[in-house]
Design an enzyme around this catalytic site. Structure first.
Site, PDB file in Angstrom:
ATOM      1  CG  ASN A   1      -4.534  -0.267 -12.191  1.00 22.95           C
ATOM      2  OD1 ASN A   1      -4.277  -0.531 -11.001  1.00 22.95           O
ATOM      3  ND2 ASN A   1      -3.927  -0.887 -13.194  1.00 22.95           N
TER       4      ASN A   1
ATOM      5  NE  ARG B   1     -12.267 -13.594 -12.087  1.00 22.93           N
ATOM      6  CZ  ARG B   1     -11.120 -13.593 -11.424  1.00 22.93           C
ATOM      7  NH1 ARG B   1     -10.929 -12.741 -10.442  1.00 22.93           N
ATOM      8  NH2 ARG B   1     -10.166 -14.428 -11.719  1.00 22.93           N
TER       9      ARG B   1
ATOM     10  CD  GLU C   1       4.231   2.528  -9.283  1.00 22.82           C
ATOM     11  OE1 GLU C   1       3.182   2.205  -8.716  1.00 22.82           O
ATOM     12  OE2 GLU C   1       5.152   1.718  -9.507  1.00 22.82           O
TER      13      GLU C   1
ATOM     14  CG  ASP D   1      -1.996  -4.000 -16.010  1.00 20.17           C
ATOM     15  OD1 ASP D   1      -2.488  -3.454 -15.008  1.00 20.17           O
ATOM     16  OD2 ASP D   1      -1.298  -5.032 -15.942  1.00 20.17           O
TER      17      ASP D   1
ATOM     18  N   GLY E   1       0.772  -1.234   0.000  1.00 24.02           N
ATOM     19  CA  GLY E   1       0.000   0.000   0.000  1.00 24.02           C
ATOM     20  C   GLY E   1       0.807   1.290   0.000  1.00 24.02           C
ATOM     21  CB  SER E   2       4.164   2.329  -1.174  1.00 28.58           C
ATOM     22  OG  SER E   2       4.231   2.047  -2.541  1.00 28.58           O
ATOM     23  CG  ASN E   3       1.218   3.623  -5.794  1.00 28.79           C
ATOM     24  OD1 ASN E   3       1.573   4.700  -6.265  1.00 28.79           O
ATOM     25  ND2 ASN E   3       1.781   2.468  -6.125  1.00 28.79           N
TER      26      ASN E   3
ATOM     27  NE  ARG F   1     -11.467 -11.747  -6.723  1.00 25.54           N
ATOM     28  CZ  ARG F   1     -11.640 -13.052  -6.602  1.00 25.54           C
ATOM     29  NH1 ARG F   1     -10.671 -13.810  -6.169  1.00 25.54           N
ATOM     30  NH2 ARG F   1     -12.791 -13.607  -6.917  1.00 25.54           N
TER      31      ARG F   1
ATOM     32  CG  HIS G   1       0.886  -1.464 -15.239  1.00 22.85           C
ATOM     33  ND1 HIS G   1       0.757  -2.715 -14.663  1.00 22.85           N
ATOM     34  CD2 HIS G   1       1.797  -1.606 -16.231  1.00 22.85           C
ATOM     35  CE1 HIS G   1       1.550  -3.566 -15.287  1.00 22.85           C
ATOM     36  NE2 HIS G   1       2.194  -2.927 -16.246  1.00 22.85           N
TER      37      HIS G   1
HETATM   38  C1  GAR Z   1       2.847  -0.770  -7.674  1.00 26.23           C
HETATM   39  O1  GAR Z   1       4.121  -0.734  -8.262  1.00 26.23           O
HETATM   40  C2  GAR Z   1       1.763  -0.731  -8.734  1.00 26.23           C
HETATM   41  O2  GAR Z   1       2.114   0.072  -9.831  1.00 26.23           O
HETATM   42  C3  GAR Z   1       1.687  -2.201  -9.128  1.00 26.23           C
HETATM   43  O3  GAR Z   1       1.763  -2.882  -7.898  1.00 26.23           O
HETATM   44  C4  GAR Z   1       2.575  -2.126  -6.999  1.00 26.23           C
HETATM   45  C5  GAR Z   1       1.833  -1.966  -5.703  1.00 26.23           C
HETATM   46  O4  GAR Z   1       2.644  -1.341  -4.746  1.00 26.23           O
HETATM   47  N1  GAR Z   1       0.482  -2.479  -9.845  1.00 26.23           N
HETATM   48  C6  GAR Z   1       0.408  -3.330 -10.869  1.00 26.23           C
HETATM   49  O5  GAR Z   1       1.370  -3.978 -11.273  1.00 26.23           O
HETATM   50  C7  GAR Z   1      -0.967  -3.430 -11.524  1.00 26.23           C
HETATM   51  N2  GAR Z   1      -0.909  -4.252 -12.675  1.00 26.23           N
HETATM   52  P1  GAR Z   1       2.024  -0.623  -3.479  1.00 26.23           P
HETATM   53  O6  GAR Z   1       1.139  -1.669  -2.795  1.00 26.23           O
HETATM   54  O7  GAR Z   1       3.210  -0.289  -2.636  1.00 26.23           O
HETATM   55  O8  GAR Z   1       1.257   0.567  -3.945  1.00 26.23           O
END
Ligand code: GAR
Length: 222
Positions: A114, A72, A181, A152, A18-20, A98, A116
């Site tokens: 989202n 789902r 990001e 994506d 969950g850094s984003n 998911r 990516h």
């Molecule tokens: C991030 O790098 C995000 O861009 C990627 O997962 C990571 C989650 O990090 N997402 C994907 O690859 C989506 N296809 P976070 O939990 O630290 O935010």
């Protein structure tokens, strides 16, 4: 200053650290930010981001997806009820691993973002950093986009780029892209939540100019 009542209500969906999510919740603390994070939802009980959300005082909910197996639609019904209860306007996926049904995605079309870690449409799916290194690209980055049924993919709101180094590993590249990001996701949410984006034939138009420092050339031949 944005009136509380004018702020868009955002749910962040996570599966991991969950850094984003943290970057978004930090940005949303600003009085003039046009969105507030009203709930964090994880499909995994052990997601590190849940504790971080609670520390920031944001309600964090787990809806374990595993017991739903391939159903789902049933998982999404549980998710939708949490979104409804919290009167959510916009969803931000932050490492939410998911896949959704096309029905759920259509329902949230134009209201679900989202991020990516590649310059889409290149290197969608798993291991985008490894894919970029194997392709030998000299510039990579991250993309914030509206979600469509294809994984994506979808109208691009914002991208940020970094130079790829010859000695990069997937981890070193991922680390630099993660820094991008954390900058672009809050900025993209600011644009969307303030109504400065519009979807036109599968493309996102923004009422924001190009970045002043938009030129990145790599490698440097001098
Ligand atoms: C991030 O790098 C995000 O861009 C990627 O997962 C990571 C989650 O990090 N997402 C994907 O690859 C989506 N296809 P976070 O939990 O630290 O935010």
């Amino acid at each position: 200053m944005v009136n509380e009542a004018m702020k868009r209500r955002v749910a962040i969906l996570i599966s991991g650290r969950g850094s984003n999510m943290s970057a978004l919740t930090e940005a949303a603390k600003a009085a003039d930010f046009p969105a507030e994070i009203v709930v964090v939802i994880s499909n995994k009980a052990d997601a590190g981001g849940l504790a971080k959300a609670r520390q920031s005082g944001i309600p964090a909910v787990t809806i374990e997806s595993k017991p739903y197996g391939a159903d789902r639609a049933a998982f999404e019904a549980a998710l939708q009820s949490v979104l409804d209860r919290n009167k959510v306007d916009l969803i931000c996926l932050g490492g939410f691993m998911r896949l959704f049904t096309a029905e759920f995605v259509q329902r949230w079309y134009g209201r679900m973002l989202n991020i990516h870690p590649s310059l889409l449409p290149s290197f969608s799916g798993l291991d985008p950093h490894g894919q970029a290194l194997r392709a030998g690209v000299k510039i990579s980055g991250a993309t914030v986009h509206f979600v469509i049924p294809e994984t994506d993919a979808g109208p691009i709101v914002m991208q940020g780029a970094v130079a790829v180094r010859d000695d990069d590993t997937p981890d070193s590249l991922a680390g630099r892209i993660l820094g991008v990001e954390h900058r672009i996701y809050p900025d993209a949410l600011r644009l969307v939540a303030s109504g400065r984006t519009r979807l036109e034939g599968g493309v996102c138009r923004t009422m924001a100019g190009p970045a002043a420092d938009a030129l990145l050339i790599s490698p440097d031949a001098s």
